[in-house]
Design an enzyme around this catalytic site. Structure first.
Site, short mmCIF file in Angstrom:
data_model
loop_
_atom_site.label_atom_id
_atom_site.label_comp_id
_atom_site.label_asym_id
_atom_site.label_seq_id
_atom_site.Cartn_x
_atom_site.Cartn_y
_atom_site.Cartn_z
N CYS A 240 0.80 -1.24 0.00
CA CYS A 240 0.00 0.00 0.00
C CYS A 240 0.83 1.28 0.00
CB CYS A 240 -0.94 -0.01 1.19
SG CYS A 240 -2.00 -1.44 1.17
C1 UGA Z 1 -1.58 0.51 5.54
C2 UGA Z 1 -2.47 1.43 6.39
O1 UGA Z 1 -1.99 1.44 7.73
C3 UGA Z 1 -3.94 0.96 6.37
O2 UGA Z 1 -4.74 1.89 7.09
C4 UGA Z 1 -4.41 0.89 4.92
O3 UGA Z 1 -5.74 0.40 4.84
C5 UGA Z 1 -3.49 -0.05 4.13
O4 UGA Z 1 -2.13 0.44 4.21
C6 UGA Z 1 -3.96 -0.05 2.70
O5 UGA Z 1 -3.93 1.01 2.07
O6 UGA Z 1 -4.46 -1.09 2.24
P1 UGA Z 1 -0.48 -1.92 5.90
O7 UGA Z 1 0.36 -1.54 4.72
O8 UGA Z 1 -1.19 -3.21 5.91
O9 UGA Z 1 -1.61 -0.79 6.14
O10 UGA Z 1 0.42 -1.92 7.23
P2 UGA Z 1 0.97 -0.79 8.21
O11 UGA Z 1 0.76 -1.24 9.59
O12 UGA Z 1 0.46 0.56 7.86
O13 UGA Z 1 2.55 -0.82 7.92
C7 UGA Z 1 3.10 -0.36 6.70
C8 UGA Z 1 4.61 -0.30 6.81
O14 UGA Z 1 5.04 0.76 7.67
C9 UGA Z 1 5.27 -1.57 7.38
O15 UGA Z 1 6.45 -1.84 6.66
C10 UGA Z 1 5.57 -1.20 8.81
O16 UGA Z 1 6.63 -1.93 9.39
C11 UGA Z 1 5.94 0.28 8.66
N1 UGA Z 1 5.77 1.06 9.89
C12 UGA Z 1 4.53 1.24 10.42
C13 UGA Z 1 6.88 1.63 10.49
O17 UGA Z 1 8.03 1.50 10.03
N2 UGA Z 1 6.69 2.37 11.64
C14 UGA Z 1 5.47 2.57 12.18
O18 UGA Z 1 5.38 3.28 13.22
C15 UGA Z 1 4.36 1.98 11.55
#
Ligand code: UGA
Length: 436
Positions: A269
């Protein structure tokens, strides 16, 4: 109320499983017959906590799966479209699947008197519902929106790894529609589903579409911001990014979530949506300076890991290096745009001998690297003879590793990109992103 969900990928399947497990009459549709048969036997095609149990319970109650769009349009009150909108070659979104499905829905509409609301849940750039979906539906159905059927745009905010929880407890429901009747029908459905406890926002199509991109872009911005501050910490002995993040997160104007510094965001995403948002922004004549900086900060973050490694072990040539964690986040087997994969590619270019471990993502990783790297089911074996281990994904398995696991490393160097390892009593040389 009868619901159809077309496209049983991550979002569609989670939604179908949750609705079915709550007893809603749900028809899950996918053109891939193999997928339909696997889902029909109660198994999802990817790892997602609680999904298989929820799916089994849904199939026992009221979820049916099929490849027949006609059936969905003829029988259902609401037809959710959750097909993928992957990245196109031009760095925009590829609407091939969306256009195909919407065309088939239109043809089915021409053959029935049923008047369902067609709800677009896939992530699409602003004006897609208005300029692409609506004309295809009207042309193929030979009916007018608001009379022969309804249209709504309803972006999804669930995260991988917590998809079932998020579907049961969304922070918001956004409904975009240009016809009040359709908007109210979708609102009524969600009010019932969430027992009026979830806030529902009704707006127009393009605002709903933009909200989704704005949401993801802002979250990506938070991550790149904190990663940049983490890199500053890295160069300042005595500072720790988690202390900084914790305190700035207490300011309600900032908020504590999405301030975990790490190797950079990955997944299906954020990287794709940022690219699309940048391209869209240029298309409408706005220079996306901030978004480009967020993207660049994310792309460059992997170099921080490489330089930490070089400081510790020098050249990589022939040295055994262990990567702990391959999926883009914990509780997922998804390696799409995972920084671990990017790191492995860079290390292979410098002739490192790589061994990897991941609780769930090994099989997916094999499809990319085949025999070019070694795969291990055991953390201890993965660490044996290694000169450096890098924790990439914050799986809980990596938090409390005992001293014994590191005993057979050639040099006990560990780089923790997520600062999760309890290292205080370990006989290792510990280095972490964001700790000076
Ligand atoms: C993200 C959004 O959080 C969702 O709200 C959205 O629906 C989704 O994309 C989408 O568009 O379908 P997702 O990609 O599943 O969800 O997972 P996240 O928890 O957002 O993590 C994304 C990335 O950011 C991961 O690599 C995670 O490790 C990283 N991340 C997240 C960080 O490095 N630090 C953080 O504090 C949070």
């Amino acid at each position: 109320m009868k619901i159809a969900i077309i496209g049983l990928g991550f979002v569609g399947l989670s939604f179908a499983a949750v609705l079915g497990s709550k007893g809603y009459s749900v028809l899950g549709i996918d053109s891939d017959k193999k997928k339909i048969s696997k889902i029909g036997s109660g198994k999802s095609l990817f790892y997602e906590p609680k999904l298989d149990e929820t799916l089994k319970s849904a199939l026992k109650k009221s979820l049916k799966v099929s490849s027949d769009i006609d059936l969905a349009v003829r029988q259902c009150d609401m037809v959710f479209v959750t097909v993928g909108t992957p990245e196109s070659k031009e760095g925009y979104i590829d609407l091939t699947m969306m256009k195909q499905v919407v065309k088939e829905i239109g043809i089915s509409l021409s053959k029935t008197n049923n008047k369902p609301v067609i709800v677009i849940k896939s992530t699409v750039v602003p004006r897609t519902t208005q300029d692409v979906v609506k004309p295809i539906l009207e042309k193929n159905s030979r009916k007018k929106v608001g009379i022969g059927f309804g249209i709504a745009m309803n972006p999804e905010f669930l995260r991988e790894g917590t998809a079932i929880y998020d579907t049961l407890n969304p922070h918001i429901v956004v409904i975009g529609s240009d016809d009040v009747v359709s908007a109210n029908r979708v609102k009524k459905f969600y009010d019932e589903l969430y027992k009026r406890k979830t806030q529902i926002i009704i707006t127009n199509y393009q605002t709903a579409e933009l909200i989704k991109y704005a949401n993801n872009s802002f979250l990506a911005t938070k991550i790149s911001f904190i990663n940049q501050i983490a890199n500053i910490c890295q160069s300042m002995p005595g500072t720790n990014i988690d202390d900084v993040a914790e305190v700035i997160g207490l300011d309600p104007r900032i908020g504590s979530l999405f301030l975990k510094a790490g190797p950079g965001y990955g997944g299906s995403c954020f990287p794709k949506d940022m690219k699309t948002m940048i391209a869209f922004s240029k298309k409408v004549g706005t220079d996306p300076v901030l978004l480009e900086a967020v993207q660049q900060t994310n792309t460059l973050q992997v170099n921080k890991i490489i330089s930490l490694m070089k400081n510790m072990i020098g050249k990589f040539d022939g040295k055994k290096i262990t990567i702990l964690g391959l999926s883009f986040k914990e509780d997922s087997d998804d390696i799409r745009e995972s920084v671990s994969i990017k790191l492995i590619r860079l290390l292979l270019r410098e002739n490192a001998a790589i061994t990897v471990h991941d609780p769930k993502a090994i099989e997916n990783t094999k499809t990319i690297f085949k025999a070019k790297i070694r795969y291990s089911d055991s953390i201890r074996d993965a660490l044996k003879d290694s000169q450096c281990a890098i924790i990439m994904t914050p799986w809980k398995q990596y938090k409390n590793l005992p001293n014994n696991d590191f005993q057979k490393m050639k040099r006990k160097f560990v780089i923790d990109t997520r600062r999760i390892l309890k290292h205080e009593n370990l006989a290792i040389k510990y280095n972490a992103l964001g700790i000076g």
